[in-house]
Design a protein around this motif. Structure first.
Motif, PDB file in Angstrom:
ATOM      1  N   ARG A 152      18.533  18.703  -4.203  1.00 60.52           N
ATOM      2  CA  ARG A 152      17.834  19.403  -5.287  1.00 60.52           C
ATOM      3  C   ARG A 152      18.388  20.805  -5.437  1.00 60.52           C
ATOM      4  NH1 ARG A 152      15.577  21.315  -9.291  1.00 60.52           N
ATOM      5  NH2 ARG A 152      13.381  21.087  -9.832  1.00 60.52           N
ATOM      6  N   ARG A 153      18.897  21.122  -6.630  1.00 60.93           N
ATOM      7  CA  ARG A 153      19.321  22.478  -6.955  1.00 60.93           C
ATOM      8  C   ARG A 153      18.214  23.186  -7.718  1.00 60.93           C
ATOM      9  NH1 ARG A 153      25.394  21.603  -9.467  1.00 60.93           N
ATOM     10  NH2 ARG A 153      26.560  21.486  -7.519  1.00 60.93           N
ATOM     11  N   TYR A 154      18.127  24.475  -7.517  1.00 60.12           N
ATOM     12  CA  TYR A 154      17.105  25.274  -8.210  1.00 60.12           C
ATOM     13  C   TYR A 154      17.770  26.325  -9.084  1.00 60.12           C
ATOM     14  CZ  TYR A 154      13.768  23.088  -5.090  1.00 60.12           C
ATOM     15  OH  TYR A 154      13.008  22.153  -4.415  1.00 60.12           O
ATOM     16  N   ALA A 155      17.261  26.454 -10.302  1.00 55.05           N
ATOM     17  CA  ALA A 155      17.778  27.465 -11.213  1.00 55.05           C
ATOM     18  C   ALA A 155      17.329  28.846 -10.753  1.00 55.05           C
ATOM     19  CB  ALA A 155      17.283  27.190 -12.628  1.00 55.05           C
ATOM     20  N   PRO A 156      18.075  29.896 -11.136  1.00 58.31           N
ATOM     21  CA  PRO A 156      17.662  31.255 -10.782  1.00 58.31           C
ATOM     22  C   PRO A 156      16.250  31.550 -11.273  1.00 58.31           C
ATOM     23  CG  PRO A 156      19.902  31.250 -11.634  1.00 58.31           C
ATOM     24  CD  PRO A 156      19.364  29.879 -11.857  1.00 58.31           C
ATOM     25  N   GLY A 157      15.423  32.049 -10.395  1.00 60.72           N
ATOM     26  CA  GLY A 157      14.048  32.365 -10.752  1.00 60.72           C
ATOM     27  C   GLY A 157      13.087  31.208 -10.599  1.00 60.72           C
ATOM     28  N   GLU A 158      13.596  29.989 -10.398  1.00 64.92           N
ATOM     29  CA  GLU A 158      12.725  28.829 -10.230  1.00 64.92           C
ATOM     30  C   GLU A 158      12.141  28.832  -8.824  1.00 64.92           C
ATOM     31  OE1 GLU A 158      12.908  23.925 -10.603  1.00 64.92           O
ATOM     32  OE2 GLU A 158      14.713  25.154 -10.860  1.00 64.92           O
ATOM     33  N   SER A 161      10.855  24.709  -3.663  1.00 71.92           N
ATOM     34  CA  SER A 161       9.875  23.880  -2.961  1.00 71.92           C
ATOM     35  C   SER A 161      10.504  23.303  -1.697  1.00 71.92           C
ATOM     36  CB  SER A 161       9.392  22.746  -3.867  1.00 71.92           C
ATOM     37  OG  SER A 161       8.592  21.839  -3.138  1.00 71.92           O
ATOM     38  N   THR A 162       9.725  23.247  -0.639  1.00 75.60           N
ATOM     39  CA  THR A 162      10.197  22.642   0.608  1.00 75.60           C
ATOM     40  C   THR A 162       9.905  21.149   0.665  1.00 75.60           C
ATOM     41  OG1 THR A 162       8.085  23.147   1.709  1.00 75.60           O
ATOM     42  CG2 THR A 162       9.836  24.807   1.849  1.00 75.60           C
ATOM     43  N   ALA A 163       9.250  20.607  -0.365  1.00 74.43           N
ATOM     44  CA  ALA A 163       8.861  19.194  -0.344  1.00 74.43           C
ATOM     45  C   ALA A 163      10.063  18.256  -0.236  1.00 74.43           C
ATOM     46  CB  ALA A 163       8.018  18.867  -1.574  1.00 74.43           C
ATOM     47  N   PRO A 164      11.152  18.445  -1.038  1.00 72.83           N
ATOM     48  CA  PRO A 164      12.285  17.526  -0.909  1.00 72.83           C
ATOM     49  C   PRO A 164      12.911  17.541   0.480  1.00 72.83           C
ATOM     50  CG  PRO A 164      12.416  18.742  -2.974  1.00 72.83           C
ATOM     51  CD  PRO A 164      11.334  19.380  -2.164  1.00 72.83           C
ATOM     52  N   ALA A 165      13.108  18.723   1.057  1.00 71.17           N
ATOM     53  CA  ALA A 165      13.707  18.798   2.391  1.00 71.17           C
ATOM     54  C   ALA A 165      12.804  18.155   3.430  1.00 71.17           C
ATOM     55  CB  ALA A 165      13.987  20.257   2.752  1.00 71.17           C
ATOM     56  N   SER A 166      11.501  18.418   3.327  1.00 72.79           N
ATOM     57  CA  SER A 166      10.551  17.816   4.263  1.00 72.79           C
ATOM     58  C   SER A 166      10.548  16.297   4.144  1.00 72.79           C
ATOM     59  CB  SER A 166       9.150  18.372   3.995  1.00 72.79           C
ATOM     60  OG  SER A 166       8.196  17.742   4.827  1.00 72.79           O
TER      61      SER A 166
END
Length: 488
Positions: A152-158, A161-166
């Motif tokens: 999961r990539r996150y846009a700047p400012g988004e 979430s730790t849910a995907p890694a967990s």
């Protein structure tokens, strides 16, 4: 067939599936355009379907021991159907993923390569003729999913979430344990009987009988992790919830199918009826009871898929006599589950999670076709018209159980089907409930979203995937003999 003779035609589905992964990788490295990567995966998946059908289910095996028999690659009707289903599910999940991939939530090349690699592992499972090939195929199916769950990539400012890694770590740890248990079971069975090829698996005798029995039990338990059978299920709901919606779709369909095919290979040859029946009763009962209390859509579908796995395990408790019923139910379930997750993906914003069930209030009014698709899926999973595919699936399992004298287990299946009606009807009714009127104070943010959210524009790939799944569900509902004929 001698040990040196290799039937290349029998290996065509493997060549097509593995070649798809290589083709996707090369398209990403050499061309670097999304369309080329998508096209490579779609063409490779369709080639896998064609190759599986061309090979058929009655061709002699290859990689055999001297003297014939005992082959490591064995075409069969179940293998053909499984390869077709794996390939079509992979194409469907790619279609559901395209809207979020366009937003840059994951690198396209790596994402499609991992999907293709997982598909190749699924194909291997169906054609596996020995325990080593079976477990290698199962791990090839599963290993890419560890990454895809947390990719999961996150846009700047988004907000990160730790849910995907967990979810990814949870899935990894549980899968490693399950694989270790399955390998230990295979080792014990080999030590007791000296057999690795599936068609030479026999119960232990004399002093080795307890060791062989322990090996069979451990293999069943190890593979039961993959189908999220109770009490080996705790990883599934949080993993589905934390994964991207398209990957949760793949986990609940293709990944589960891999575990079912692996279990069928064992229970059809060795006596594991007691442990499988116990797992079936626990899985369908607890899955349905816990689903009654769910308020999150993906968690409800996750517990529903656990309950559905219990019905499949009930058929597998019959051993070889129940494999066809279990395989038919599995295919019916995969189509309907894919359709349900596909509608959820279409109703949510790209990259969003499944949300609360209240967020879908009135969705059937705003998007009538999506609502109809979800009702078809839910009715099928519940075993009600118009979901005739699901109805035939449950009837097939109950009929097989009664024919083999397992009336008590057929009764448990029927009782659990009634329990499941409660939450399927609740979700379907919520789709057509009137949301609160705009301007009225609403404390619940999910209800507020249902009241103010306009219909989303569904992209063409998602529309194609939903139409394809709905068409297959309708065709199998009116002509289930197509599937039964392919499995025989």
């Amino acid at each position: 067939m001698s040990a040196q003779t290799i039937d290349q035609i029998s290996l065509l589905p493997l060549y097509a599936a593995a070649g798809t992964a290589v083709l996707v990788l090369l398209a990403d490295l050499l061309i670097g355009r999304r369309g080329a990567v998508y096209g490579s995966l779609v063409l490779g998946g369709l080639a896998t379907v064609v190759c599986a059908i061309v090979v058929g289910g009655n061709r002699p095996g290859t990689f055999c021991l001297p003297g014939g028999g005992a082959c490591s690659w064995v075409p069969s009707p179940l293998a053909m159907v499984a390869a077709v289903v794996f390939a079509l599910l992979t194409i469907g999940v790619l279609a559901l993923s395209i809207p979020s991939l366009r937003l840059g939530t994951a690198p396209v090349g790596e994402y499609c390569f991992l999907l293709a690699s997982s598909m190749a592992g699924g194909v291997v499972i169906g054609y596996a003729g020995d325990l080593i090939t079976l477990i290698v195929g199962l791990e090839t199916l599963t290993l890419p999913l560890y990454v895809l769950v947390g990719l999961r990539r996150y846009a700047p400012g988004e907000r990160v979430s730790t849910a995907p890694a967990s979810a990814s770590v949870t899935f990894l740890l549980i899968s490693v344990v399950s694989t270790a248990i399955a390998l230990l079971g295979a080792a014990l069975n080999y030590a007791a009987t000296g057999a690795l090829h599936l068609d030479r698996l026999v119960p232990g005798s004399g002093v080795t009988a307890p060791v062989a029995a322990a090996g069979v039990g451990l293999m069943v338990v190890g593979f039961a992790f993959k189908v999220a059978a109770v009490p080996l299920h705790a990883w599934a709901p949080p993993t589905y919830e934390g994964a991207p919606l398209p990957i949760a779709t793949y986990l609940s369909t293709a990944s589960k199918l891999g575990g079912i095919v692996a279990l069928a290979a064992i229970v059809s040859r060795l006596d594991a009826d007691v442990v499988t029946a116990v797992l079936a009763v626990l899985t369908m009962t607890i899955g349905n009871l816990v689903a009654l209390r769910q308020t999150r859509m993906v968690r409800l579908l996750a517990w529903s898929s656990i309950a559905q796995a219990g019905y499949i395990l009930a058929a597998l408790a019959l051993g070889a006599a129940g494999v066809e019923a279990a395989a038919a139910y599995a295919v019916f379930f995969m189509v309907l589950e894919f359709l349900a997750f596909g509608v959820v993906t279409a109703l949510r914003a790209p990259g969003a999670d499944g949300g609360d069930i209240l967020a879908y209030r009135g969705a059937g009014r705003r998007s009538p076709w999506l609502g109809a698709g979800m009702v078809l899926a839910l009715a099928g999973l519940a075993g009600l018209p118009p979901g005739l595919a699901g109805l035939f699936a449950k009837v097939t399992v109950v009929d097989a159980l009664i024919d083999q004298g397992w009336g008590w287990l057929a009764g448990v299946v029927a009782l659990n089907a009634v329990i499941g009606l409660a939450y399927y009807v609740r979700v379907a009714a919520n789709l057509y409930s009137a949301p609160p009127q705009v301007g009225i104070a609403v404390a619940d943010p999910e209800l507020l979203e249902a009241a103010t959210h306009p219909p989303r524009k569904v992209t063409r790939p998602v529309v194609a995937a939903l139409l394809g799944a709905a068409a297959v569900a309708v065709v199998l509902g009116f002509a289930p003999q197509i599937l039964f004929g392919a499995l025989t």
